[in-house]
Every structure is written in structure tokens, then in C-alpha cells.
Write a protein that holds these residues in place. Structure first.
Motif, short mmCIF file in Angstrom:
data_model
loop_
_atom_site.label_atom_id
_atom_site.label_comp_id
_atom_site.label_asym_id
_atom_site.label_seq_id
_atom_site.Cartn_x
_atom_site.Cartn_y
_atom_site.Cartn_z
N PHE A 173 0.84 -1.21 0.00
CA PHE A 173 0.00 0.00 0.00
C PHE A 173 0.86 1.25 0.00
O PHE A 173 0.47 2.28 0.51
N ASP A 174 2.05 1.14 -0.57
CA ASP A 174 2.97 2.27 -0.66
C ASP A 174 3.36 2.43 -2.13
O ASP A 174 4.22 1.71 -2.64
N ARG A 175 2.71 3.38 -2.79
CA ARG A 175 2.94 3.52 -4.23
C ARG A 175 4.22 4.25 -4.57
O ARG A 175 4.52 4.47 -5.74
N THR A 176 5.00 4.65 -3.56
CA THR A 176 6.32 5.20 -3.89
C THR A 176 7.31 4.08 -4.16
O THR A 176 8.41 4.32 -4.64
N MET A 177 6.93 2.84 -3.82
CA MET A 177 7.81 1.69 -4.10
C MET A 177 7.61 1.26 -5.55
O MET A 177 6.48 0.93 -5.93
N PRO A 178 8.67 1.21 -6.34
CA PRO A 178 8.46 0.78 -7.74
C PRO A 178 7.83 -0.60 -7.82
O PRO A 178 7.02 -0.87 -8.72
N GLU A 179 8.14 -1.46 -6.86
CA GLU A 179 7.60 -2.83 -6.89
C GLU A 179 6.09 -2.84 -6.72
O GLU A 179 5.41 -3.71 -7.26
N MET B 221 0.78 -4.21 -9.02
CA MET B 221 -0.60 -3.86 -9.40
C MET B 221 -0.83 -4.08 -10.89
O MET B 221 -1.85 -4.63 -11.30
N ILE B 222 0.14 -3.66 -11.70
CA ILE B 222 0.01 -3.83 -13.16
C ILE B 222 -0.09 -5.32 -13.48
O ILE B 222 -0.97 -5.77 -14.21
N THR C 202 13.22 -5.87 10.05
CA THR C 202 13.03 -5.29 8.73
C THR C 202 13.05 -3.77 8.82
O THR C 202 12.23 -3.16 9.51
N VAL C 203 14.03 -3.18 8.10
CA VAL C 203 14.23 -1.74 8.14
C VAL C 203 13.38 -1.10 7.05
O VAL C 203 13.89 -0.62 6.03
N ARG C 204 12.06 -1.15 7.26
CA ARG C 204 11.13 -0.53 6.32
C ARG C 204 9.90 -0.06 7.10
O ARG C 204 9.66 -0.52 8.22
N GLU C 205 9.14 0.85 6.48
CA GLU C 205 7.94 1.35 7.15
C GLU C 205 6.77 0.40 6.97
O GLU C 205 5.77 0.49 7.67
#
Ligand code: UD1
Length: 378
Positions: free
Chosen positions: A124-130, A135-136, A300-303
Motif C-alpha cells: 500500500f505504498d505507491r512510492t515503491m516501484p515494486e 498492481m500492473i 526489517t528496516v522498512r515502514e
């Protein structure tokens, strides 16, 4: 049935290996391996083909690095020619890298069926290219193979027909199960002179962590602090290496005692390092899953994470990048305060078998037949 199995970047190789192996057992399926060349270094690609017993790719596109748009566009142009020449019945893509989305777009425009392995995961973080790639690819796919139940939920919420969705388990774990014993023969612990020592294994490559100087500096401070208690092994991704050099931080890192920085490490050596680590600190997606299977503590060093089962069921803890939080969590683990993880449903080494069985039954038929199959996994 001719199927093109697509790989591009490092995390694709261990996912495609069990699927390709399974398909080759079935005479009705002709699997071909296509490598886009998104990752091309010996240590990011070739070494993995060797470790995973993957055959040479049937088609190599040699795309290389670039901006997201350049990379995606170059893959699309080259892959269109491959589809024109090969005329497959289906393409199979894995994960969420640029190669996954680019090849799916081309196939869908040419009315070729798409199978997506690892569908439905969402940060749910669309700043991540993945996240965009996920979604595509999910939207365009005809077969969506899901690794954990959150994926079923997410696809349902996005209105994707249940007829196309199959909960099959995790092919990355298939590779881990298959190669775990072989990995124990690796000499990496003695090569790095850490045999018998407690150590923390680190991987970092997400743009949010490594493309911002302050964030990298903060992480180096964490390593300086923790390295008084144990050794830290940090196989460095080329992107991270490049950013460290450009920010002038490589010397600071070299000055930290007990911090062992290496080149990217092959699959078997890395599995050996992971299964013997006291804890793992990472921003990778796959490593959150592998540590959960191995029951090794993972910070895990992520939000956010698109793999919530590793937190709900597994040994993963989502920490963000605040140095204090990381140090506290690591100290808790040193003090023996650890999560008691268990292995998520269907992460049993047989996901590829289920996927190939489904493709064999459904490909070339009306996939709505799913309704009529009652006991699928027996
Ligand atoms: C890619 C995937 C990411 C995955 C990661 C694992 C996308 C959007 N990102 O990120 O999801 O977790 O792979 O590694 O697809 N480079 C080399 N040699 C290589 C490959 C890359 O030197 O073999 C360098 C290049 O300078 C390149 C940079 O690393 O610019 C980043 O490579 P790229 O493929 O764009 O993305 P990753 O960060 O590797």
C-alpha cells in the motif's frame, strides 16, 4: 503447451528454478527460459544460475541498467520480438521487478496468457516501484498464484475474479527447502573467519534506505554500536555500493571494527549465512520470508511490508529506520527475548508442483473450470 518462464533480477532466479524444474518433468509442457538481463553482473546473475542448477537461458535480452522507464521500455521492445518469434501459449512471471511488469504488458497486448507467481502482495505504498509492478501484473494476469492469505484478500478487494486466483504456497521456500542441505556444505563461514562466532547478517538495497545519505549514515551508526557485541556480515548490493561511494561513506564503513563488507554473495553461501545468523537485518522482501521459514529473528528496516504473514506468524519485526528502535530490538534478541515463529500455511516446498499441476489442467481450457475442481491440492 509452450511456456516462456521470465527472469530478470536476482530475486527471480530462486523463484523460477523450482517451477522450471517441475515443468521439465511434464511432456505436454515445453518450458523456455527468458532472461531479460536486468541484473547482469556475474555475482548478481550467473552465480545464481550455477547454484540453482538453472539451465542457460534460451533467450537473453541483455537489457541492463537504466531509469525505470528506460529499463521497462527496453524490455518491452525486445520482448515483443521474442513473443512474435516464439508464439508461446503462456508466459509465466514471478515477483515484482521491472521485468515482471514489462513482460506482462507486452504479452497482454498480444493476447498471450499470463501466469503471475507471487500475486496479490501489497505494501500500500505507491512510492515503491515494486508496488506499481505488482498492481500492473496482477491486473493483467490470467492465473494468479498467491503465497499467503493476505494476497487473497487484496485481490478480492481489488475486484479480481476469484476464478483466476490460486493459493499455492511459496516457490522461494521451495528453493530453500530443496537446497538447504547442500547449502550446509558451503565454506563461507570459514572463508569469512566467522566459524562459531555469533554474527548479524545485513542486506540493504531499497532506494528509501540507500539513496538518501542521512539514512545510510544512521544505519552505519547502528552498525558501529552493535558491532561491539557481535560481528556484522554485510554482502553489499551494487546499488548500495555505488551510493556509499558517491556519498563518501565507504571509508566510514571500513573503519567500523567487526563490520565485514563483502561483494554480493551467491545463493548457497547466502543460505548458509542466513541459517547460522544470530539475527538478520534487511529491507529485502524475500529474506523476510526465508528467515520466517528458518525461524531466524529478522529485523526489517522498512515502514511497511507486503508480506504481513512474516510478522503475524513468522519471526519478522517491522521496525522502520529509527536507529534507537533498531538497537533496542537487536538488544532484546541478544537478551533472548525473541518471537516464537511458525511456518506459514503451504510453505512446504511443494508450491511449484501445485502451480504446474494447475497450469497443466487449465491452460488451453476455460479457466472458469476451476469451480468444478473440488479437491485440488490432493
Ligand atoms: C531490483 C528490483 C527490486 C529487487 C532487487 C534485488 C525493480 C524495480 N527493482 O532492484 O525489486 O528487490 O532488484 O536485487 O525491478 N547493478 C549492477 N549490476 C547488476 C544489477 C544492477 O551494477 O547486475 C546496479 C546498476 O548500477 C543499477 C543498480 O544496481 O543502476 C540498480 O539495479 P536495478 O535493476 O535498477 O534495481 P535494483 O536496485 O537491483
Amino acid at each position: 503447451m509452450k511456456i516462456l518462464n521470465i527472469v530478470g533480477a536476482r530475486p527471480n532466479f530462486m523463484k523460477i528454478a523450482p517451477i522450471h524444474r517441475e515443468m521439465r518433468k511434464i511432456s505436454a509442457i515445453e518450458p523456455l527460459l527468458v532472461h531479460t538481463g536486468q541484473h547482469y553482473d556475474e555475482k548478481m546473475s550467473k552465480l545464481f544460475f550455477e547454484d540453482l542448477n538453472l539451465p542457460e537461458p534460451d533467450v537473453y535480452l541483455g537489457i541492463g541498467s537504466g531509469t525505470h522507464t528506460q529499463q521497462t521500455a527496453r524490455i518491452m521492445l525486445a520482448f515483443e520480438e521474442v513473443l512474435e518469434e516464439q508464439k508461446p501459449d503462456l508466459i509465466l512471471v514471478v515477483g515484482d521487478v521491472n521485468s515482471t511488469a514489462a513482460c506482462s504488458l507486452v504479452a497482454s497486448k498480444m493476447h498471450i496468457k499470463i501466469a503471475q507467481v507471487e500475486a496479490g502482495l501489497r505494501s500500500f505504498d505507491r512510492t515503491m516501484p515494486e508496488e506499481i509492478n505488482r498492481m500492473i501484473t496482477d491486473t493483467l494476469s490470467d492465473f494468479l498464484f498467491v503465497t499467503e492469505k493476505s494476497g487473497l484478500e487484496n485481490l478480492k478487494n481489488e475486484g479480481i475474479s476469484d476464478n483466476k486466483v490460486f493459493f499455492c504456497g511459496n516457490v522461494m521456500i521451495d528453493s530453500l527447502v530443496y537446497f538447504l542441505e547442500k547449502a550446509k556444505e558451503s565454506s563461507i563461514l570459514s572463508d569469512l573467519e566467522i566459524n562459531g562466532d555469533p554474527y548479524m547478517l545485513v542486506t540493504l538495497h531499497r532506494p528509501s534506505n540507500v539513496d538518501v545519505k542521512e539514512n545510510l549514515e544512521k544505519l552505519l551508526k547502528v552498525f558501529a554500536e552493535l558491532s561491539s557485541q557481535l560481528k556484522i556480515v554485510f554482502p553489499m548490493h551494487p546499488r548500495t555500493r555505488k551510493m556509499m561511494d558517491s556519498f563518501g561513506l565507504s571509508e566510514d564503513a571500513d573503519a567500523i571494527d567487526n563490520l565485514i563488507i563483502t561483494e554480493p554473495i551467491g545463493y548457497l553461501d547466502f543460505m548458509q549465512l542466513m541459517q547460522n545468523a544470530r539475527l538478520v537485518l534487511t529491507d529485502s522482501g524475500g529474506i523476510q520470508e526465508e528467515t520466517t521459514y528458518l525461524k531466524i529473528p529478522c529485523l526489517t528496516v522498512r515502514e511497511n511490508t507486503e508480506r504481513p504473514v512474516t510478522i503475524e506468524v513468522g519471526t519478522n519485526i517491522l521496525l522502520g529506520s529509527d536507529p534507537e528502535n533498531i538497537i533496542t530490538a537487536a538488544n532484546d534478541i541478544f537478551a533472548g527475548k525473541m518471537k516464537d515463529g511458525s511456518i506459514p500455511e503451504l510453505w512446504d516446498g511443494k508450491a511449484a508442483e501445485r502451480i504446474v499441476k494447475i497450469l497443466k489442467v487449465f491452460a488451453g481450457t476455460n479457466i472458469n473450470l476451476k469451480d468444478k475442481l473440488i479437491k485440488f491440492y490432493e
